[in-house]
Scaffold this active site. Sequence first.
Site, short mmCIF file in Angstrom:
data_model
loop_
_atom_site.label_atom_id
_atom_site.label_comp_id
_atom_site.label_asym_id
_atom_site.label_seq_id
_atom_site.Cartn_x
_atom_site.Cartn_y
_atom_site.Cartn_z
CG HIS A 308 -2.07 0.94 1.11
ND1 HIS A 308 -1.98 2.28 1.35
CD2 HIS A 308 -3.34 0.70 0.73
CE1 HIS A 308 -3.17 2.84 1.12
NE2 HIS A 308 -4.01 1.90 0.76
CG ASP A 365 -8.40 -4.36 -2.83
OD1 ASP A 365 -7.63 -3.43 -3.12
OD2 ASP A 365 -9.64 -4.22 -2.79
C1 SDX Z 1 -6.23 0.01 -2.95
O1 SDX Z 1 -4.46 4.52 -2.08
C2 SDX Z 1 -5.38 3.91 -1.46
O2 SDX Z 1 -5.76 4.28 -0.37
C3 SDX Z 1 -5.95 2.73 -2.20
C4 SDX Z 1 -6.96 1.87 -1.43
C5 SDX Z 1 -8.25 2.62 -1.15
O3 SDX Z 1 -8.96 2.26 -0.20
O4 SDX Z 1 -8.60 3.51 -1.97
O5 SDX Z 1 -6.40 1.46 -0.19
C6 SDX Z 1 -7.37 0.64 -2.22
O6 SDX Z 1 -6.00 0.36 -4.08
C7 SDX Z 1 -5.35 -0.97 -2.23
C8 SDX Z 1 -4.13 -1.44 -3.11
C9 SDX Z 1 -4.67 -2.59 -4.02
N1 SDX Z 1 -3.58 -2.96 -4.99
C10 SDX Z 1 -2.95 -4.14 -4.89
O7 SDX Z 1 -3.11 -4.94 -3.98
C11 SDX Z 1 -1.99 -4.40 -6.06
C12 SDX Z 1 -0.66 -4.96 -5.52
N2 SDX Z 1 0.04 -3.86 -4.80
C13 SDX Z 1 0.96 -3.07 -5.51
O8 SDX Z 1 0.84 -2.95 -6.86
C14 SDX Z 1 1.45 -1.86 -4.74
O9 SDX Z 1 1.75 -2.28 -3.49
C15 SDX Z 1 0.56 -0.63 -4.67
C16 SDX Z 1 0.09 -0.19 -6.02
C17 SDX Z 1 -0.61 -0.88 -3.81
C18 SDX Z 1 1.38 0.49 -4.03
O10 SDX Z 1 2.35 0.86 -4.96
P1 SDX Z 1 3.53 1.88 -4.56
O11 SDX Z 1 3.23 2.60 -3.31
O12 SDX Z 1 3.86 2.67 -5.78
O13 SDX Z 1 4.72 0.90 -4.18
P2 SDX Z 1 5.88 0.53 -5.14
O14 SDX Z 1 5.34 0.00 -6.42
O15 SDX Z 1 6.81 1.71 -5.19
O16 SDX Z 1 6.56 -0.67 -4.34
C19 SDX Z 1 7.60 -0.46 -3.45
C20 SDX Z 1 8.43 -1.75 -3.52
C21 SDX Z 1 8.87 -2.10 -4.95
O17 SDX Z 1 10.04 -2.89 -4.84
P3 SDX Z 1 11.50 -2.15 -4.99
O18 SDX Z 1 11.45 -1.35 -6.29
O19 SDX Z 1 11.63 -1.28 -3.77
O20 SDX Z 1 12.50 -3.30 -5.03
O21 SDX Z 1 7.60 -2.85 -3.08
C22 SDX Z 1 7.42 -3.75 -4.17
C23 SDX Z 1 7.77 -3.01 -5.44
O22 SDX Z 1 8.20 -3.89 -6.45
N3 SDX Z 1 6.02 -4.16 -4.14
C24 SDX Z 1 5.58 -5.38 -4.35
C25 SDX Z 1 4.19 -5.32 -4.17
N4 SDX Z 1 3.82 -4.08 -3.87
C26 SDX Z 1 4.97 -3.35 -3.86
N5 SDX Z 1 6.24 -6.53 -4.69
C27 SDX Z 1 5.45 -7.63 -4.81
N6 SDX Z 1 4.10 -7.65 -4.66
C28 SDX Z 1 3.45 -6.52 -4.33
N7 SDX Z 1 2.11 -6.52 -4.17
#
Ligand code: SDX
Length: 430
Positions: A308, A365
């Site tokens: 998140h 989720d």
């Molecule tokens: C919702 O914003 C809100 O409040 C949203 C929400 C709401 O109520 O409105 O809470 C609802 O959208 C919840 C999120 C649902 N999405 C998912 O579950 C999809 C999977 N999660 C990711 O795609 C991700 O965690 C996000 C999109 C939720 C957050 O993305 P960020 O903040 O841009 O984080 P990032 O992509 O910069 O990740 C940071 C690191 C990265 O690794 P490094 O580059 O540091 O090596 O964490 C890793 C990412 O690769 N990472 C994950 C991951 N999520 C982040 N690696 C594996 N699996 C994951 N799910």
Amino acid sequence: MSDNKVILTDQASGKSLELPVIKGTEGDPTLDIKQLNGGLGYFTYDPGYASTSSCSSAITFIDGGKGILRYRGYPIEQLAENSSFLEVAYLLMFGELPTRAEYEDFENDITNHTMVHEKLNTFINGFHYDAHPMAVLCGVMGSLAAFYHDSLDMNDPAQRLLAAKRMIAKMPTIAAASYRHHMGWPTAYPKNSLDYCSRFLDMMFSVPAENYEVSPVAAKALNLLFILHADHEQNASTSTVRLVGSTGANPYACVASGIAALWGPAHGGANEAVLTMLDEIGSVDRVPEFIARAKDKDDPFRLMGFGHRVYKNHDPRASIIRKACHEVLAELGVDDPLLGLAMELEKIALEDDYFVARKLYPNVDFYSGIIYKALGFPTSMFTVLFAIARTTGWVAQWLEQADNPGRIGRPRQVYTGETERNYVALDDRA
Ligand code: SDX
């Protein structure tokens, strides 16, 4: 405003600029950079807006480090335990918990707007039977502007409120109609004798051939899930609604843009993607394979329902839903192996340094789809359910902005394209 200041000094020019610090009632102090470009000639660069506040708001507070979520100051845990979805909708929109009389008036208003123009049912039935319900929802919500011309004047507070109530009232009707169209069933009209969640379940699953009794367990579970999904500060879809609202677009267009943004698998579309992922994993012995894929930078696979932007601690909503999963499935007599698989996946991930180091926890989720599935909803409807709940947050945030309209939202950019060059005639090009 805070009496603290931050002074920026540009080493290239030797010029300094004093930036005011804004301190809200809670949360991190915020630099007011409105004078930055005029004062020092700089813009800021913050792709994804991870460090940028787009507005001030009094509706929802999140402390990502502590895993805190409050609607108008009330902890989500207390609202989940004690409130109803429509009461939370009132709270988000008007800022206070309603008295009994206020609640009854509000519930009556919503109940009396549940029907849609019959031509809208014709519109819905014009979609191909296998249209994704989020595609239907996007189209139909935007089309409400073609039907309700008496609530399009954004300068009229009464029309704004009427549009807000209409959208909260009609979302379940439209959602159920899109599902029934897909199933080839006749439209089920709203029964205003039922409460909000029971009415929606009746519109979804009742069949003309027999009497349909709404399960109180299902209605209670939906009420809880809708409360948990109602609002969440300036998430991607809410920010979209605000940005579209800043142009003066009509409310139906604003919420239609929010629905479109929510559909993305990185946002509200994740609840559908989690069930697809769990089905693909299939069994606990394949969990390590998928954990490895989630960690592999060359593999686009991500653990859906994990991570998140704000929560770097447990998402309080996920904790509540995880607990409700066990209760609801037990009360419904549903034994879904995916729950055990999800629990094992969470356990293994939270013991893995990759997830621990990045503070990746289950989000709202991760478990919600397991309950939705137990209630009989197909995965294609999961994000629609999120949209029904989030409509209350979208309209509350849109009303807050419309009550004190600011400037049109218009971010800048870092230009990385070609510098000036002259046109070359077609025959002179290599
Ligand atoms: C919702 O914003 C809100 O409040 C949203 C929400 C709401 O109520 O409105 O809470 C609802 O959208 C919840 C999120 C649902 N999405 C998912 O579950 C999809 C999977 N999660 C990711 O795609 C991700 O965690 C996000 C999109 C939720 C957050 O993305 P960020 O903040 O841009 O984080 P990032 O992509 O910069 O990740 C940071 C690191 C990265 O690794 P490094 O580059 O540091 O090596 O964490 C890793 C990412 O690769 N990472 C994950 C991951 N999520 C982040 N690696 C594996 N699996 C994951 N799910």
